[in-house]
Each structure stands twice: as structure tokens, then as C-alpha cells.
Design a protein around this motif. Sequence first.
Motif, PDB file in Angstrom:
ATOM      1  N   ALA A   1     -26.114  26.715 -28.192  1.00  0.00           N
ATOM      2  CA  ALA A   1     -24.670  26.786 -28.403  1.00  0.00           C
ATOM      3  C   ALA A   1     -24.255  28.245 -28.286  1.00  0.00           C
ATOM      4  O   ALA A   1     -25.079  29.152 -28.458  1.00  0.00           O
ATOM      5  N   VAL A   2     -22.967  28.463 -27.995  1.00  0.00           N
ATOM      6  CA  VAL A   2     -22.441  29.820 -27.821  1.00  0.00           C
ATOM      7  C   VAL A   2     -21.132  29.950 -28.592  1.00  0.00           C
ATOM      8  O   VAL A   2     -20.255  29.080 -28.501  1.00  0.00           O
ATOM      9  N   TYR A   3     -21.016  31.021 -29.359  1.00  0.00           N
ATOM     10  CA  TYR A   3     -19.762  31.367 -30.045  1.00  0.00           C
ATOM     11  C   TYR A   3     -19.212  32.628 -29.395  1.00  0.00           C
ATOM     12  O   TYR A   3     -19.920  33.639 -29.299  1.00  0.00           O
ATOM     13  N   VAL A   4     -17.975  32.580 -28.931  1.00  0.00           N
ATOM     14  CA  VAL A   4     -17.360  33.722 -28.252  1.00  0.00           C
ATOM     15  C   VAL A   4     -16.344  34.368 -29.187  1.00  0.00           C
ATOM     16  O   VAL A   4     -15.276  33.817 -29.434  1.00  0.00           O
ATOM     17  N   ARG A   5     -16.695  35.531 -29.681  1.00  0.00           N
ATOM     18  CA  ARG A   5     -15.777  36.298 -30.527  1.00  0.00           C
ATOM     19  C   ARG A   5     -14.903  37.218 -29.683  1.00  0.00           C
ATOM     20  O   ARG A   5     -13.698  37.317 -29.893  1.00  0.00           O
ATOM     21  N   GLY A   6     -15.510  37.900 -28.692  1.00  0.00           N
ATOM     22  CA  GLY A   6     -14.723  38.788 -27.835  1.00  0.00           C
ATOM     23  C   GLY A   6     -15.552  39.313 -26.689  1.00  0.00           C
ATOM     24  O   GLY A   6     -16.760  39.532 -26.820  1.00  0.00           O
ATOM     25  N   LEU A   7     -14.885  39.532 -25.549  1.00  0.00           N
ATOM     26  CA  LEU A   7     -15.557  40.049 -24.360  1.00  0.00           C
ATOM     27  C   LEU A   7     -15.276  41.530 -24.120  1.00  0.00           C
ATOM     28  O   LEU A   7     -16.018  42.186 -23.405  1.00  0.00           O
ATOM     29  N   TYR A   8     -14.186  42.053 -24.673  1.00  0.00           N
ATOM     30  CA  TYR A   8     -13.837  43.477 -24.530  1.00  0.00           C
ATOM     31  C   TYR A   8     -13.808  43.861 -23.053  1.00  0.00           C
ATOM     32  O   TYR A   8     -14.401  44.844 -22.632  1.00  0.00           O
TER      33      TYR A   8
ATOM     34  N   LEU B   1      -9.329  23.719 -26.727  1.00  0.00           N
ATOM     35  CA  LEU B   1     -10.114  24.529 -27.655  1.00  0.00           C
ATOM     36  C   LEU B   1     -10.960  23.649 -28.574  1.00  0.00           C
ATOM     37  O   LEU B   1     -10.444  22.745 -29.226  1.00  0.00           O
ATOM     38  N   ARG B   2     -12.257  23.949 -28.633  1.00  0.00           N
ATOM     39  CA  ARG B   2     -13.140  23.268 -29.592  1.00  0.00           C
ATOM     40  C   ARG B   2     -12.932  23.817 -31.005  1.00  0.00           C
ATOM     41  O   ARG B   2     -13.219  23.144 -31.985  1.00  0.00           O
ATOM     42  N   TRP B   3     -12.455  25.040 -31.062  1.00  0.00           N
ATOM     43  CA  TRP B   3     -12.362  25.773 -32.333  1.00  0.00           C
ATOM     44  C   TRP B   3     -11.130  26.647 -32.272  1.00  0.00           C
ATOM     45  O   TRP B   3     -10.921  27.375 -31.305  1.00  0.00           O
ATOM     46  N   THR B   4     -10.265  26.556 -33.280  1.00  0.00           N
ATOM     47  CA  THR B   4      -9.037  27.347 -33.246  1.00  0.00           C
ATOM     48  C   THR B   4      -8.446  27.514 -34.635  1.00  0.00           C
ATOM     49  O   THR B   4      -8.655  26.684 -35.525  1.00  0.00           O
TER      50      THR B   4
ATOM     51  N   PRO C   1     -22.585  23.808 -25.308  1.00  0.00           N
ATOM     52  CA  PRO C   1     -21.396  23.810 -26.173  1.00  0.00           C
ATOM     53  C   PRO C   1     -20.932  25.250 -26.418  1.00  0.00           C
ATOM     54  O   PRO C   1     -21.688  26.066 -26.946  1.00  0.00           O
ATOM     55  N   ILE C   2     -19.711  25.552 -26.004  1.00  0.00           N
ATOM     56  CA  ILE C   2     -19.171  26.905 -26.131  1.00  0.00           C
ATOM     57  C   ILE C   2     -17.918  26.873 -26.989  1.00  0.00           C
ATOM     58  O   ILE C   2     -17.016  26.075 -26.754  1.00  0.00           O
ATOM     59  N   TYR C   3     -17.869  27.759 -27.968  1.00  0.00           N
ATOM     60  CA  TYR C   3     -16.728  27.878 -28.874  1.00  0.00           C
ATOM     61  C   TYR C   3     -16.102  29.258 -28.674  1.00  0.00           C
ATOM     62  O   TYR C   3     -16.464  30.204 -29.342  1.00  0.00           O
ATOM     63  N   ASN C   4     -15.200  29.457 -27.688  1.00  0.00           N
ATOM     64  CA  ASN C   4     -14.537  28.526 -26.804  1.00  0.00           C
ATOM     65  C   ASN C   4     -14.866  28.859 -25.364  1.00  0.00           C
ATOM     66  O   ASN C   4     -15.148  30.012 -25.043  1.00  0.00           O
ATOM     67  N   PRO C   5     -14.769  27.866 -24.453  1.00  0.00           N
ATOM     68  CA  PRO C   5     -15.135  28.101 -23.062  1.00  0.00           C
ATOM     69  C   PRO C   5     -14.069  28.868 -22.290  1.00  0.00           C
ATOM     70  O   PRO C   5     -12.897  28.862 -22.646  1.00  0.00           O
TER      71      PRO C   5
ATOM     72  N   SER D   1      -9.929  32.806 -30.816  1.00  0.00           N
ATOM     73  CA  SER D   1     -10.996  33.464 -31.579  1.00  0.00           C
ATOM     74  C   SER D   1     -10.416  33.933 -32.906  1.00  0.00           C
ATOM     75  O   SER D   1     -10.255  35.125 -33.156  1.00  0.00           O
ATOM     76  N   PRO D   2     -10.087  32.985 -33.784  1.00  0.00           N
ATOM     77  CA  PRO D   2      -9.363  33.345 -35.003  1.00  0.00           C
ATOM     78  C   PRO D   2     -10.235  34.047 -36.036  1.00  0.00           C
ATOM     79  O   PRO D   2     -11.428  33.771 -36.157  1.00  0.00           O
TER      80      PRO D   2
END
Length: 320
Positions: free
Chosen positions: A71-78, A265-268, A123-127, A288-289
Motif C-alpha cells: 500500500a502507498v500513502y501520499v503525503r506530498g510530492l514537493y 479519493l480513498r482518503w480525504t 492501493p494508493i491513498y490517494n492516486p 492529503s489532509p
Amino acid sequence: MTEKTCPDAPVVLVGAADDAHVDALARRLRADGVDVVVFDTLAFPDGPRLELGAAPDDITLDGRPLGRPGAVYVRGLYGHPLAFGVDARAAMASRWELTLVAFREKFALLRGLLGRWQALDVPIYNPMSADWRTDKPCQLALLRAAGLPVPETLWTNDPAALRRFAAGRRLIYKPVYGGAATQELALSDLTDERLAALRHAPVTFQELLPGDNLRVYVLDDRVVAALKIVAAALDYRQNEETIEQVDLPPALAGQCVAAARAVGLRWTGIDLKEDAGGRPRFLELNASPMFLGFDARGGTDILGHLARALADAARQSSRT
């Protein structure tokens, strides 16, 4: 044979290693025995070493083959020198055009990485597929098309359009992308001199909603937390007086789940505000709350819900 309680494939956290949310999630997952990989995208490309080969799962980070993570959690890509958390002054120390090219290349590679993982059904939060939907002018249109209540809103760089929209009503204004506090539109903002600034950058204008603020967290098609934020200021951020958990009426909870689906969004974290009649309207869905502050002040356990969701998703992914 006893089923393993922890996934074989790691959970990858994408974001700054020193981000409080990334750090808290990593610690919670590791405490539960989950293998965690933190990809420090703020330090990339100066720090982490990323390799992508031609095969979809030919992915290596700092010498470790990642392939298809659990699984992947995306907080920020900068991915931009003005992104939140980036030291813009340091980033722009060299020629500005070279800096922009470097950030463009960084973002393109990170976007390609997440695209690969999505194609591999991770599963990516969020793709990244939801990225275009999260821009506010798009997401509010998607919500309205789905039959969900949103405030009357205008995005424009046209002074005449704003004057027509403002006639006979109280409005607020804020940036299209974000990064500045919400303010109420005053008569002095409608002068020719003031409106000339619109020609340099468009602005969001929206009907003023006088009621309570709500923050609702939706995770994997269910509401995991709902809070009421009391603040005298128009923009509650950093002006919160009290934050308390609330039970949402089933109809509103269903609307929040429908909103997350509409935006992909899977997560918001969803911001709503009540109008003069007490009816909540959707202001924004955050991809990415932040949640640690709400846990601390509201007594929720959003961190725990998110950690369990990532571990469960990775566990299920490992079985397939």
C-alpha cells in the motif's frame, strides 16, 4: 498453518521524512509490526536514490527493490519550488529557469512512479488519477453535478463578472490554489484600482456562509471522524476556539462518502460550512489532509484508522 498478521509487502509513505504526519504514521505502523518504507520526496533527488527500469515493477529505492508494495500513502510530492514545505529561497538560488526545469523533471518522475503503482493495482491513498479532480474549480463542479450542496462560487479574472456576482450579497474571497486566509469582500475591494489586480491572477469568490464549520474524514468509503470547529474568525485555521466530535446524521454521512467517490479519493478530510438555514455545504475535499491536530484537540483517532487501513490494504494486497 497460521495466517500472518502483518503484510509481506511494505507500506510506502511518500512525503518528507520529518513531516509530523509521516513520522507518526511510520511509528504507528512499525509498532504494529508492519514493514514501512519512507520515501523522502522533499529531499529527493539530492538524497534518496530512485531507479525505474522499463518493466512496470522494476522499481528500486536506495538499493531496495520495491516492485509492487502492499500500500502507498501520499503525503506530498514537493514538485514545485513554491510547494508547501519547500524552501523557495534555497530552491531558487540558481537561475530560476533551471530550477523550474529541475522541479518539472522531479515531478514527472514521481508522477510516473505513482502511475506505475496504480497500474499494478497497488492501493494508493490517494492516486494520481484523482489529481485533476482535486483542483477546487473542478471538484466543486463534480460535487454539484453529483447533486451535493455547494456554495455559489465564481472563479474569475474579470472585474465586470465579479461586480455582477457580488450584487446584493456578502462574499468571501480566497486564492484558487490556496495558501492565504479567507477574507470578506468589502466595498473597497470593488474599486477600479483594486479590481485591476484581477488581471494578474484569478481569484475565488464565494457566498459567505455564516454557520458552523465541520471537518469530516472519509476513509475507504466510510466516515471515520466528524468534528465541529468553533471559531469567531471567518477562516477557522489557527483560530479554533473549540473542536469537538459530533455524530453526523446518516444522510450527511452518506453525502460525505458520495463526495469522496465523486472526486476519486480513498482518503480525504472534507470541509463543510453551514449556511444561514443550518444546512451544511461542501467547501473542499483535501487529498492529503492534516489530522494530528484534530486527534489531539478533538479526541479522535484518525491516525489509528489510517494506519489500520494501510496495513489491511497491504495485507490484502499480499494475498493477491
